[in-house]
Design a protein around this motif. Structure first.
Motif, PDB file in Angstrom:
ATOM      1  N   TYR A 171       0.858  -1.182   0.000  1.00  0.00           N
ATOM      2  CA  TYR A 171       0.000   0.000   0.000  1.00  0.00           C
ATOM      3  C   TYR A 171       0.894   1.231   0.000  1.00  0.00           C
ATOM      4  CZ  TYR A 171      -4.233   2.694   1.007  1.00  0.00           C
ATOM      5  OH  TYR A 171      -5.293   3.564   0.929  1.00  0.00           O
ATOM      6  N   HIS A 172       0.394   2.325  -0.574  1.00  0.00           N
ATOM      7  CA  HIS A 172       1.257   3.486  -0.785  1.00  0.00           C
ATOM      8  C   HIS A 172       1.156   4.545   0.293  1.00  0.00           C
ATOM      9  CE1 HIS A 172      -2.645   4.521  -2.211  1.00  0.00           C
ATOM     10  NE2 HIS A 172      -2.323   5.616  -2.832  1.00  0.00           N
ATOM     11  N   ARG A 173       0.106   4.503   1.082  1.00  0.00           N
ATOM     12  CA  ARG A 173      -0.016   5.533   2.119  1.00  0.00           C
ATOM     13  C   ARG A 173       0.166   4.893   3.489  1.00  0.00           C
ATOM     14  NH1 ARG A 173      -0.743   9.701  -1.261  1.00  0.00           N
ATOM     15  NH2 ARG A 173      -2.507   9.681  -2.681  1.00  0.00           N
ATOM     16  N   THR A 174       1.418   4.677   3.842  1.00  0.00           N
ATOM     17  CA  THR A 174       1.739   4.064   5.123  1.00  0.00           C
ATOM     18  C   THR A 174       2.913   4.831   5.738  1.00  0.00           C
ATOM     19  OG1 THR A 174       3.367   2.582   4.108  1.00  0.00           O
ATOM     20  CG2 THR A 174       1.120   1.745   4.292  1.00  0.00           C
ATOM     21  N   PRO A 175       3.099   4.698   7.046  1.00  0.00           N
ATOM     22  CA  PRO A 175       4.260   5.365   7.663  1.00  0.00           C
ATOM     23  C   PRO A 175       5.569   4.886   7.038  1.00  0.00           C
ATOM     24  CG  PRO A 175       2.731   4.559   9.338  1.00  0.00           C
ATOM     25  CD  PRO A 175       2.233   4.046   8.022  1.00  0.00           C
ATOM     26  N   GLU A 176       5.632   3.599   6.662  1.00  0.00           N
ATOM     27  CA  GLU A 176       6.867   3.061   6.075  1.00  0.00           C
ATOM     28  C   GLU A 176       7.161   3.738   4.738  1.00  0.00           C
ATOM     29  OE1 GLU A 176       4.257   1.076   7.080  1.00  0.00           O
ATOM     30  OE2 GLU A 176       5.184   0.599   9.014  1.00  0.00           O
ATOM     31  N   MET A 177       6.103   3.935   3.938  1.00  0.00           N
ATOM     32  CA  MET A 177       6.299   4.537   2.621  1.00  0.00           C
ATOM     33  C   MET A 177       6.685   6.010   2.783  1.00  0.00           C
ATOM     34  SD  MET A 177       6.362   3.534  -0.548  1.00  0.00           S
ATOM     35  CE  MET A 177       7.059   4.712  -1.729  1.00  0.00           C
ATOM     36  N   ARG A 178       6.095   6.678   3.783  1.00  0.00           N
ATOM     37  CA  ARG A 178       6.458   8.082   4.037  1.00  0.00           C
ATOM     38  C   ARG A 178       7.920   8.187   4.464  1.00  0.00           C
ATOM     39  NH1 ARG A 178       0.915   8.782   5.339  1.00  0.00           N
ATOM     40  NH2 ARG A 178       1.104   7.895   7.403  1.00  0.00           N
ATOM     41  N   GLN A 179       8.325   7.242   5.292  1.00  0.00           N
ATOM     42  CA  GLN A 179       9.721   7.206   5.738  1.00  0.00           C
ATOM     43  C   GLN A 179      10.641   7.000   4.539  1.00  0.00           C
ATOM     44  OE1 GLN A 179      11.172   7.675   8.593  1.00  0.00           O
ATOM     45  NE2 GLN A 179      13.214   6.996   7.950  1.00  0.00           N
ATOM     46  N   LEU A 180      10.266   6.063   3.682  1.00  0.00           N
ATOM     47  CA  LEU A 180      11.083   5.757   2.511  1.00  0.00           C
ATOM     48  C   LEU A 180      11.184   6.975   1.592  1.00  0.00           C
ATOM     49  CD1 LEU A 180      12.581   3.618   0.741  1.00  0.00           C
ATOM     50  CD2 LEU A 180      10.420   3.287  -0.424  1.00  0.00           C
ATOM     51  N   LEU A 181      10.044   7.624   1.342  1.00  0.00           N
ATOM     52  CA  LEU A 181      10.088   8.781   0.442  1.00  0.00           C
ATOM     53  C   LEU A 181      10.971   9.878   1.036  1.00  0.00           C
ATOM     54  CD1 LEU A 181       9.054   9.996  -2.265  1.00  0.00           C
ATOM     55  CD2 LEU A 181       7.267  11.117  -0.948  1.00  0.00           C
TER      56      LEU A 181
END
Lengths: 381, 381
Positions: free
Chosen positions: B27-37
């Motif tokens: 999924y694209h809207r997760t804390p992990e994805m925000r961290q990665l971006l």
């Protein structure tokens, strides 16, 4: 822990498609790539059920929506926006950004705009140059009767733009028969790809508007340029061509099943999901639900965000919550693309287990059994 | 036959990055994805050598160029376009599409625009709101002295926009030190990814223009929205997030080598490629060559299209030809990203063999040896 992505986009991508994405990168301007793009476009025409060209844009689906507005509608013109959720709102925002006057026909989130409402708006605004609709409103799970909208709009000079991003392939959508002038979808929903591409069909009625629009405000999204390139199997700018290559793999799956059979299967899975949730006592959020996702209200005594967190942490089940004012109030289960009936059973089973653990009164197994009943009654397909 | 992609974009993608692309979609809207971006953006700031935010767009590089023009420049304003090839021309076309008056400073293809020419244009057009330049003109292989342009533009109210699509990482580019206001690159060049993403840094001077622009003509490419989303590690619309995930892998390679060391290595490989071709008697096309690609003239007695065809069919070497009026007249060898010195030797060796076979007078091995001499003299890095 085994992970299951059950959101209404991005959706899981088939293993063969993922492996295609890991293949070495080739040059993008070759006869082979032109051949591939032409084949993919032909497959997309089948999927869209259209004889119109289907353009491939390197962008999210929103880029396709913008392309429709920016190319077809001159500034100062008027567009009727049918708004039943966040993505209906997006149409309105795009119109505003491009100097188009939006005439909003709104219903409360969870409802669907009715054909009579559109008929009235068309009567009141005979000068509207477009009607912007949403096949499946991803934010609420509501479907719209695009066939009925199409009959109304076809009798006027206006164009019918349809955001079919979470609808196309996930439910019946007949672009030509339903008189859809611009139909837009994205790669990351029922087409079983990662995000990065948008696809849009453009009718003759639209091309006439595009060709006479004195002030198209588009360069990257210039549809005339895209049409000219497509005639030689190319795109105006470097496209995300490894995604196009991978799309071929996913489209092959769809064609080998057959689009009508796929729509029927999708409808069956959606009916099963609804029966499962309702048997647990969870109320459907949309009054007119779409087939690609099921959206239910979180019971008032349950913390919706905690519910989703537990599903993910304890069971590897990733469902989506509500956005903006619906945050914590609804859960959204995707069942399109590479999510099948048994993945939905897993999702329902997880919801049962977590609700049970959270003290919500239910008898574990009843939701799953109700879904199974629906699957059994509608027969194998 | 072993295939070698030696074009100036798309470029080969490292195997680890390809494998990352084959990993399951999340999924694209997760804390992990925000961290990665957020991590990716920090790495990009290093790569751009900037403290400005670097925005991630799901589009080709051209989308980034459009975003600069559409957000920063009100219609009716004036922009100086420095044109030394097809991509300089693109700046002019984008300006025209958005109602900006382009002031063209042109040189013949193969030449580079000189700082004195820009100085004169700035004097003649003190009302210019932007200068549009190209670090590496991919169509001709010419480099521009962006540092000198930056000193000139910084002394005026104009903004300096740089198309660094085939230049960034492939050659020295110091966004902040060189006063670049908007620096744009794409994923498919020296960043070692498939196409699909564009990246752009935006200076304070640009944000001031953006914030006071009364009529930004952007929705999908709305930079204010992108800036607001970036503050929470997100993008306004669904991004090609599996590419972002893969970018992390490629960026790690770049950071572990160090950008200055990488620039030096690139310069060394470019010098070797030039020496190799020149020793074969092939003339360099650009007078001021870039480091990411080497472009040489095809000898008049040789059919350039046949040469490229034989390289591909007989030896699996994919080089690029000229575009438009340069078709058949030049060959373009890419050496950026995941193309190293030995790949360049392979490219040179193939050109030697095919030219020899086509009856062009040369002594096989001399070009390769000359390249080796340059590599040996400049020492291992």
């Amino acid at each position: 822990m085994k992970q299951r992505l059950l959101t209404p986009g991005p959706t899981p991508v088939p293993e063969e498609t993922l492996l295609e994405l890991a293949r070495p990168v080739h040059y993008h301007r070759t006869p082979e790539m032109r051949q591939l793009l032409s084949e993919v476009v032909e497959d997309l025409q089948y999927v869209f059920q259209t004889r119109n060209p289907v353009l491939v844009l390197t962008s999210s689906g929103t880029g396709g929506l913008e392309a429709a507005v920016a190319n077809c509608l001159p500034p100062g013109s008027k567009a009727i926006c049918l708004i039943a959720g966040r993505f209906g709102e997006r149409w309105r925002s795009i119109c505003k950004a491009f100097g188009i006057e939006p005439v909003a026909v709104t219903v409360p989130y969870g409802q669907s705009v009715q054909p009579e409402q559109l008929a009235r708006a068309l009567q009141q605004h005979p000068d509207a140059q477009a009607v912007c609709a949403t096949l499946s409103e991803t934010s609420t799970g509501a479907a719209h009767d695009i066939a009925a909208f199409g009959r109304l709009v076809a009798a006027t000079p206006a164009l019918l733009f349809v955001d079919a991003i979470s609808g196309l392939v996930a439910m019946e959508c007949r672009t030509d028969d339903w008189h859809i002038d611009v139909c837009v979808t994205g790669s990351q929903k029922a087409l079983m790809l990662p995000p990065g591409l948008a696809f849009m069909s453009v009718s003759d009625k639209s091309w006439k508007q595009i060709d006479k629009n004195p002030t198209p405000r588009a360069y990257y999204f210039d549809l005339k340029k895209a049409r000219a390139s497509l005639q030689t199997g190319d795109t105006p700018y470097t496209s995300a061509h490894t995604l196009v290559r991978a799309l071929k793999v996913s489209l092959k799956k769809i064609r080998s099943e057959g689009i009508e059979k796929l729509w029927t299967r999708q409808a069956r899975v959606a009916a099963a999901a609804r029966a499962g949730f309702q048997t647990l006592g969870l109320e459907l959020f949309p009054s007119q639900p779409a087939d690609g996702l099921t959206v239910v209200k979180v019971p008032p005594e349950i913390d919706g965000t905690a519910l989703l967190g537990k599903l993910e942490k304890q069971y590897g089940l990733k469902l989506a919550g509500g956005q903006d004012q619906l945050k914590g109030k609804i859960i959204r289960l995707g069942h399109m693309g590479y999510i099948d009936q048994f993945d939905v059973l897993a999702g329902l089973a997880g919801v049962e287990l977590v609700l049970h653990e959270m003290g919500y009164p239910l008898e574990p197994g009843r939701g799953v059994a109700a879904a199974q009943q629906v699957l059994a009654q509608s027969g194998a397909r």
